[in-house]
Design a protein around this motif. Structure first.
Motif, mmCIF file in Angstrom:
data_model
loop_
_atom_site.group_PDB
_atom_site.id
_atom_site.type_symbol
_atom_site.label_atom_id
_atom_site.label_comp_id
_atom_site.label_asym_id
_atom_site.label_seq_id
_atom_site.Cartn_x
_atom_site.Cartn_y
_atom_site.Cartn_z
ATOM 1 N N ARG A 173 -16.877 -5.245 65.891
ATOM 2 C CA ARG A 173 -15.736 -5.399 66.794
ATOM 3 C C ARG A 173 -15.942 -4.610 68.071
ATOM 4 O O ARG A 173 -16.268 -3.419 68.016
ATOM 5 N N ASP B 101 -11.206 2.788 65.744
ATOM 6 C CA ASP B 101 -12.347 3.448 65.087
ATOM 7 C C ASP B 101 -11.958 4.848 64.619
ATOM 8 O O ASP B 101 -12.261 5.255 63.494
ATOM 9 N N TRP C 18 -19.899 5.298 65.087
ATOM 10 C CA TRP C 18 -18.461 5.486 64.836
ATOM 11 C C TRP C 18 -17.708 4.164 64.632
ATOM 12 O O TRP C 18 -16.549 4.163 64.258
ATOM 13 N N ASP C 19 -18.377 3.021 64.915
ATOM 14 C CA ASP C 19 -17.688 1.727 64.824
ATOM 15 C C ASP C 19 -17.371 1.370 63.371
ATOM 16 O O ASP C 19 -18.231 1.485 62.500
HETATM 17 MG MG MG Z 1 -15.678 0.593 68.574
#
Ligand code: MG
Ligand code: ADP
Length: 197
Positions: free
Chosen positions: A136, A145, A180-181
């Motif tokens: 995303r 996130d 971090w996604d």
């Molecule tokens: Mg992100």
């Protein structure tokens, strides 16, 4: 993908999305509601987070109405004045809304009643771009996130389920996933459901 390229992609897709007329927007919102409300993830959910659409995002209004009919609880994201992480506040037909520091409307509900993402069954997320692997691209703030970071540390991930809502024109071949996604379980467009796990 370098940040610069991601920002260009954000700009490009947001422009394309804004060019959809009211009729196309409404048709897409309706098709997506029909697809989502048949899913087990929706049928089994008691607490569902949505959002109020802006900028040509898919409008979840038909999903919200269906959820209210089924006596499910709907929540909207709220941003604490100092925090960078989202909380979620109950949204009913009677809920008063007020703009936050970014001018985004939020339920006018005391923070004592806000929930954390982990207390929800299902979160429907807006997005700018997605790929078939569930990656995303958001508006660039990283708010979802950050609020969902706990999912990375879990061995088993039951709830909340994450479903992105998008126009088919927001699909790209591939997005690089940053550390971090948080990937999505599904993305629903007016044409189909993309499932990842
Ligand atoms: Mg992100
Ligand atoms: N869990 C996290 N902890 C700290 N910073 C984060 C976290 N998640 C995202 N961020 C920060 O948010 C910024 C935007 O994230 P990005 O994924 O590019 O945005 P978006 O998801 O909105 O497209 C990143 O620069 C990143 O440093």
């Amino acid at each position: 993908m370098p940040t610069e390229n991601k920002n260009n992609l954000r700009k490009l897709i947001r422009q394309k999305r804004k060019q959809l007329d009211f009729h196309q927007q409404d048709l897409h919102a309706w098709s997506i509601a029909r697809l989502i409300t048949r899913q087990a993830a929706f049928r089994n959910a008691k607490r569902i987070a949505c959002y109020l659409a802006e900028d040509g995002e898919i409008d979840p209004i038909y999903i919200i109405e269906k959820a209210w009919q089924y006596k499910k609880e709907i929540f909207l994201p709220v941003l604490p004045p100092t925090g960078k992480s989202l909380f979620f506040a109950r949204y009913t037909a009677q809920t008063k809304l007020k703009p936050n520091q970014f001018g985004i409307l939020e339920p006018d509900i005391h923070p004592n009643h806000w929930l954390r993402a982990r207390e929800l069954s299902l979160i429907l997320l807006p997005l700018v771009a997605f790929d078939e692997k569930g990656n995303r691209l958001g508006m660039g703030g990283g708010y979802y996130d950050r609020s969902l970071a706990f999912i990375k540390h879990r061995k088993q991930w039951h709830n909340p389920k994450l479903i992105g809502l998008a126009h088919e024109l927001q699909k790209v071949d591939s997005l690089s996933r940053e550390s971090w996604d948080i990937p999505l379980n599904m993305i629903t467009t007016e044409e189909k459901i993309y499932t990842n796990n």
